[in-house]
Design a protein around this motif. Structure first.
Motif, PDB file in Angstrom:
ATOM      1  N   MET A  90       0.847  -1.181   0.000  1.00 22.71           N
ATOM      2  CA  MET A  90       0.000   0.000   0.000  1.00 22.71           C
ATOM      3  C   MET A  90       0.890   1.240   0.000  1.00 22.71           C
ATOM      4  N   THR A  91       0.597   2.156  -0.873  1.00 26.01           N
ATOM      5  CA  THR A  91       1.373   3.392  -0.931  1.00 26.01           C
ATOM      6  C   THR A  91       0.880   4.359   0.136  1.00 26.01           C
ATOM      7  N   PRO A  92       1.737   5.269   0.604  1.00 26.86           N
ATOM      8  CA  PRO A  92       1.370   6.156   1.706  1.00 26.86           C
ATOM      9  C   PRO A  92       0.155   7.039   1.435  1.00 26.86           C
ATOM     10  N   GLY A  93      -0.075   7.443   0.197  1.00 26.35           N
ATOM     11  CA  GLY A  93      -1.173   8.357  -0.094  1.00 26.35           C
ATOM     12  C   GLY A  93      -2.494   7.685  -0.393  1.00 26.35           C
ATOM     13  N   THR A  94      -2.557   6.349  -0.316  1.00 25.04           N
ATOM     14  CA  THR A  94      -3.774   5.636  -0.667  1.00 25.04           C
ATOM     15  C   THR A  94      -4.920   5.948   0.288  1.00 25.04           C
ATOM     16  N   ALA A  95      -4.642   6.039   1.582  1.00 25.03           N
ATOM     17  CA  ALA A  95      -5.688   6.373   2.547  1.00 25.03           C
ATOM     18  C   ALA A  95      -6.206   7.788   2.311  1.00 25.03           C
ATOM     19  N   VAL A  96      -5.322   8.688   1.935  1.00 24.46           N
ATOM     20  CA  VAL A  96      -5.744  10.058   1.622  1.00 24.46           C
ATOM     21  C   VAL A  96      -6.632  10.053   0.383  1.00 24.46           C
ATOM     22  N   LEU A  97      -6.292   9.223  -0.596  1.00 25.18           N
ATOM     23  CA  LEU A  97      -7.112   9.107  -1.797  1.00 25.18           C
ATOM     24  C   LEU A  97      -8.508   8.584  -1.456  1.00 25.18           C
ATOM     25  N   VAL A  98      -8.583   7.611  -0.559  1.00 25.37           N
ATOM     26  CA  VAL A  98      -9.882   7.106  -0.104  1.00 25.37           C
ATOM     27  C   VAL A  98     -10.671   8.237   0.551  1.00 25.37           C
ATOM     28  N   ASP A  99     -10.010   9.036   1.389  1.00 24.99           N
ATOM     29  CA  ASP A  99     -10.685  10.169   2.029  1.00 24.99           C
ATOM     30  C   ASP A  99     -11.209  11.168   0.997  1.00 24.99           C
ATOM     31  N   VAL A 100     -10.404  11.451  -0.021  1.00 25.87           N
ATOM     32  CA  VAL A 100     -10.823  12.403  -1.061  1.00 25.87           C
ATOM     33  C   VAL A 100     -12.032  11.858  -1.818  1.00 25.87           C
ATOM     34  N   VAL A 101     -12.009  10.578  -2.160  1.00 23.63           N
ATOM     35  CA  VAL A 101     -13.141   9.975  -2.874  1.00 23.63           C
ATOM     36  C   VAL A 101     -14.408  10.050  -2.011  1.00 23.63           C
ATOM     37  N   VAL A 102     -14.296   9.713  -0.743  1.00 18.62           N
ATOM     38  CA  VAL A 102     -15.451   9.772   0.161  1.00 18.62           C
ATOM     39  C   VAL A 102     -15.979  11.205   0.262  1.00 18.62           C
ATOM     40  N   LEU A 103     -15.087  12.158   0.421  1.00 14.04           N
ATOM     41  CA  LEU A 103     -15.520  13.554   0.547  1.00 14.04           C
ATOM     42  C   LEU A 103     -16.159  14.068  -0.742  1.00 14.04           C
ATOM     43  N   ALA A 127     -25.049   9.696   2.499  1.00 15.84           N
ATOM     44  CA  ALA A 127     -23.931   9.293   1.641  1.00 15.84           C
ATOM     45  C   ALA A 127     -22.731   8.863   2.480  1.00 15.84           C
ATOM     46  N   LEU A 128     -22.463   9.571   3.566  1.00 15.92           N
ATOM     47  CA  LEU A 128     -21.332   9.224   4.425  1.00 15.92           C
ATOM     48  C   LEU A 128     -21.541   7.869   5.095  1.00 15.92           C
ATOM     49  N   VAL A 129     -22.747   7.615   5.588  1.00 20.45           N
ATOM     50  CA  VAL A 129     -23.046   6.321   6.213  1.00 20.45           C
ATOM     51  C   VAL A 129     -22.934   5.194   5.185  1.00 20.45           C
ATOM     52  N   LEU A 130     -23.429   5.437   3.973  1.00 23.00           N
ATOM     53  CA  LEU A 130     -23.307   4.415   2.933  1.00 23.00           C
ATOM     54  C   LEU A 130     -21.849   4.181   2.536  1.00 23.00           C
ATOM     55  N   CYS A 131     -21.037   5.219   2.559  1.00 25.05           N
ATOM     56  CA  CYS A 131     -19.600   5.059   2.287  1.00 25.05           C
ATOM     57  C   CYS A 131     -18.938   4.221   3.380  1.00 25.05           C
ATOM     58  N   VAL A 132     -19.340   4.419   4.621  1.00 26.82           N
ATOM     59  CA  VAL A 132     -18.795   3.603   5.716  1.00 26.82           C
ATOM     60  C   VAL A 132     -19.184   2.141   5.520  1.00 26.82           C
ATOM     61  N   LEU A 147      -6.407  -2.225  -0.732  1.00 25.70           N
ATOM     62  CA  LEU A 147      -7.572  -1.357  -0.589  1.00 25.70           C
ATOM     63  C   LEU A 147      -8.149  -1.461   0.819  1.00 25.70           C
ATOM     64  N   GLY A 148      -8.193  -2.664   1.357  1.00 21.03           N
ATOM     65  CA  GLY A 148      -8.684  -2.851   2.718  1.00 21.03           C
ATOM     66  C   GLY A 148      -7.852  -2.090   3.731  1.00 21.03           C
ATOM     67  N   GLY A 149      -6.553  -2.115   3.564  1.00 24.60           N
ATOM     68  CA  GLY A 149      -5.670  -1.365   4.457  1.00 24.60           C
ATOM     69  C   GLY A 149      -5.878   0.131   4.333  1.00 24.60           C
ATOM     70  N   ALA A 150      -6.056   0.612   3.103  1.00 26.51           N
ATOM     71  CA  ALA A 150      -6.293   2.042   2.897  1.00 26.51           C
ATOM     72  C   ALA A 150      -7.618   2.469   3.512  1.00 26.51           C
ATOM     73  N   ILE A 151      -8.622   1.617   3.394  1.00 19.81           N
ATOM     74  CA  ILE A 151      -9.936   1.937   3.981  1.00 19.81           C
ATOM     75  C   ILE A 151      -9.831   1.963   5.501  1.00 19.81           C
ATOM     76  N   VAL A 210     -11.438   9.798   7.523  1.00 22.49           N
ATOM     77  CA  VAL A 210     -12.865  10.148   7.422  1.00 22.49           C
ATOM     78  C   VAL A 210     -13.734   8.954   7.787  1.00 22.49           C
ATOM     79  N   LEU A 211     -13.451   7.794   7.205  1.00 24.58           N
ATOM     80  CA  LEU A 211     -14.264   6.614   7.490  1.00 24.58           C
ATOM     81  C   LEU A 211     -14.107   6.147   8.933  1.00 24.58           C
ATOM     82  N   SER A 212     -12.896   6.217   9.468  1.00 26.01           N
ATOM     83  CA  SER A 212     -12.674   5.804  10.864  1.00 26.01           C
ATOM     84  C   SER A 212     -13.411   6.712  11.835  1.00 26.01           C
TER      85      SER A 212
END
Length: 170
Positions: free
Chosen positions: A1-14, A111-116, A130-134, A139-141
């Motif tokens: 997993m690359t370091p920015g993957t979790a940030v990318l997940v946050d951006v997609v969710v937002l 939308a946020l609850v459905l993303c969670v 992807l699981g690690g990034a999530i 945001v999701l946590s």
């Protein structure tokens, strides 16, 4: 997993939440709120009713909860439509400011609850990276920490514990 993957997940969710909030601004929130309240009330009523009929039948309970939720959803949506046409003299009117603000909050929160929920499924069944990034998503946590646990939900709906036990999940 690359370091920015979790940030990318946050951006997609937002982005998903922002698009949903924009739709809430355009549509208003009365219909969504009344539909969700109706669906939740229908689930509770269906569970209560099925438990009174035959407490040993998990199939009856699942059907009653499902039908109750759908009937409640329909009634809530119908009530919202009746309120909207009454307010506008029989034609579809643009939502008022308060309805737009409720729409932003309601659509964004849903939308946020459905993303969670989708994130939890992907974290368990998706690729490991992807699981690690999530799981690392801020945001999701933060959101999932404020939502009720599955056990709390099961304890609140009459008979739902039997459905979960029959399905073999907890």
């Amino acid at each position: 997993m690359t370091p920015g993957t979790a940030v990318l997940v946050d951006v997609v969710v937002l982005v998903i939440v922002a698009v949903a909030a924009w739709q809430g601004w355009r549509r208003g929130g009365t219909a969504l709120v009344l539909s969700v309240v109706g669906a939740v009330a229908g689930v509770f009523f269906g569970g209560w009713l099925a438990t009174g009929w035959d407490p040993s039948s998990a199939v009856l309970l699942v059907v009653a909860i499902g039908v109750g939720g759908l009937v409640g959803l329909g009634l809530g949506h119908r009530l919202a439509a009746a309120l909207a046409t009454r307010r506008s003299g029989g034609r579809l009117a643009r939502p008022h400011l308060l309805d737009r603000l409720v729409g932003v909050v309601a659509h964004g929160a849903l939308a946020l609850v459905l993303c969670v929920a989708a994130g939890a499924l992907l974290a368990d069944a998706g690729p490991a990276d992807l699981g690690g990034a999530i799981r690392d998503s801020a945001v999701l946590s933060a959101t999932s920490a404020h939502l009720p646990s599955a056990t709390q939900v099961v304890d609140r709906v009459p008979g739902l514990g039997r459905v979960v036990a029959a399905g073999g999940t907890s």
